[in-house]
Write a protein that holds these residues in place. Structure first.
Motif, PDB file in Angstrom:
ATOM      1  N   LEU A   1      -6.382  -9.250   1.408  1.00 57.25           N
ATOM      2  CA  LEU A   1      -5.221  -8.764   1.007  1.00 57.25           C
ATOM      3  C   LEU A   1      -4.233 -10.461   1.653  1.00 57.25           C
ATOM      4  O   LEU A   1      -4.997 -10.603   2.372  1.00 57.25           O
TER       5      LEU A   1
ATOM      6  N   ASN B   1       3.329  -7.807  -7.728  1.00 59.57           N
ATOM      7  CA  ASN B   1       2.692  -8.440  -6.320  1.00 59.57           C
ATOM      8  C   ASN B   1       1.240  -8.536  -6.352  1.00 59.57           C
ATOM      9  O   ASN B   1       0.373  -8.411  -7.791  1.00 59.57           O
ATOM     10  N   ASN B   2       0.989  -8.352  -5.283  1.00 59.12           N
ATOM     11  CA  ASN B   2      -1.213  -8.470  -5.099  1.00 59.12           C
ATOM     12  C   ASN B   2      -1.231  -7.323  -5.387  1.00 59.12           C
ATOM     13  O   ASN B   2      -2.593  -7.626  -6.041  1.00 59.12           O
ATOM     14  N   VAL B   3      -1.692  -6.223  -5.101  1.00 63.69           N
ATOM     15  CA  VAL B   3      -2.266  -5.204  -5.968  1.00 63.69           C
ATOM     16  C   VAL B   3      -1.806  -5.168  -7.192  1.00 63.69           C
ATOM     17  O   VAL B   3      -2.971  -4.624  -7.933  1.00 63.69           O
TER      18      VAL B   3
ATOM     19  N   MET C   1       4.971  -7.178   3.229  1.00 65.20           N
ATOM     20  CA  MET C   1       4.685  -7.490   4.528  1.00 65.20           C
ATOM     21  C   MET C   1       4.538  -9.671   4.395  1.00 65.20           C
ATOM     22  O   MET C   1       3.868  -9.727   3.076  1.00 65.20           O
TER      23      MET C   1
ATOM     24  N   LEU D   1      -1.327   3.074  -0.431  1.00 66.99           N
ATOM     25  CA  LEU D   1      -0.346   3.292   1.171  1.00 66.99           C
ATOM     26  C   LEU D   1      -0.650   1.774   1.729  1.00 66.99           C
ATOM     27  O   LEU D   1      -1.561   1.006   2.049  1.00 66.99           O
ATOM     28  N   PRO D   2       0.393   1.241   3.039  1.00 63.94           N
ATOM     29  CA  PRO D   2       1.286   3.056   3.689  1.00 63.94           C
ATOM     30  C   PRO D   2       2.503   3.458   2.800  1.00 63.94           C
ATOM     31  O   PRO D   2       2.417   2.363   1.789  1.00 63.94           O
TER      32      PRO D   2
END
Ligand code: CP
Ligand code: NVA
Length: 293
Positions: A122, A157-159, A213, A249-250
């Motif tokens: 990540l 974002n990243n995902v 995050m 998740l989370p």
């Protein structure tokens, strides 16, 4: 396969499909000696449960050992010493480095200075290991990896980016619904502020946290901006009745997803989380099967 796995785009279609074949066999929790006498590093600048636990369990099942560096030990790449110096130092001890970092560019520098494989666990740009597990889950649920539509609600974002890259490689349809300001910065991706258009005919409905995050300073503004893109029962009705619900998740229940949806029969979020283990074992097997390592 390339030495490193920093992006979904590091894999060709053939390599990705092969990796997912291996991952499917790893669901049986088979053990192997492939990492025997190999010591790996987990270098995590940010918190983690699933990624940390599934890599640690997977390394154990492949007979390897590991050292875990938390945010306190690790610091940000380039902060205490340059990413390149850190890479050269770690190359003296480890067989591979699994890194969760704030800065994707620093990760690229780190990997370029490293002779051993570096895996992106990540970054602010991508979450490719997550998407390996997601594809394994979709394959298990739909029985195919093309000819379906994935509707992503929320933050570009990243995902979201790793999913969009997977769509490009495999040829399935990816559409993102989110506020224009937080959409992905890539022209070729279909994105809209119209949630109905994105959800229409979707086979998979996916969401991720509104505040990732590292983005905590803007959490209040984000919560208000993303609210119309919540994955709730009304939104889910706009997709195919057979649609499956996914979340890396989370989850932040009551924000990006409601209890009703995440706890519904359509939700496969815990199968998805469990699939992190076979997917990452397959990644390690593929990386360490290469003669040059
Ligand atoms: N999905 C995921 O990467 O979870 P963790 O942050 O708990 O590792
Ligand atoms: N987009 C989230 C994913 C957490 C697994 C984040 O970066 O915090």
């Amino acid at each position: 396969m390339k030495k490193d796995f920093l992006s979904l785009a590091d894999l060709s279609k053939e390599e990705l499909l092969e990796l997912l074949e291996v991952a499917a066999t790893q669901r049986l929790r088979v053990t192997s000696q492939i990492l025997k006498n190999r010591h790996l590093a987990l270098y995590f600048e940010k918190p983690s449960l699933r990624t940390k636990a599934s890599f640690e369990t997977g390394i154990g099942e492949l007979s390897g050992t590991f050292s875990y560096f938390s945010a306190t030990d690790a610091g940000k790449l380039g902060e205490r010493e340059s990413a390149e110096d850190l890479a050269r130092t770690m190359n003296g001890y480890f067989a591979a480095i699994i890194a969760r970092v704030h800065d994707h560019i620093a990760l690229e520098k780190f990997a370029a200075a490293s002779d051993i494989p570096v895996i992106n666990a990540l970054s602010d740009r991508e979450h490719p290991c997550q998407v390996l597990a997601d594809l394994l889950t979709i394959r298990g649920e739909l029985g195919r990896l093309d000819n379906f539509k994935l509707a992503f609600l929320g933050d570009g974002n990243n995902v979201a980016l790793s999913l969009a890259l997977a769509a490009e490689i495999l040829g399935f349809e990816f559409m993102l619904a989110g506020p224009a300001k937080y959409q992905l910065k890539f022209d070729q991706i279909k994105q809209s502020e119209n949630i109905n258009e994105v959800l229409a005919n979707a086979d998979v409905v996916y969401t991720d946290s509104w505040t990732s995050m590292g983005d905590e300073a803007k959490a209040d503004e984000r919560e208000a901006t993303f609210r119309p893109f919540q994955l709730n029962a009304d939104a889910l009705k706009k997709a195919k009745p057979s649609a499956i619900v996914m979340h890396c998740l989370p989850a932040h229940r009551g924000e990006e997803i409601t209890n009703e949806v995440i706890d519904s029969k359509q939700s496969i979020v815990f199968e998805q989380a469990a699939n992190r283990l076979p997917a990452q074992k397959a990644l390690l097997i593929k990386l360490f099967s290469q003669a040059k390592i």
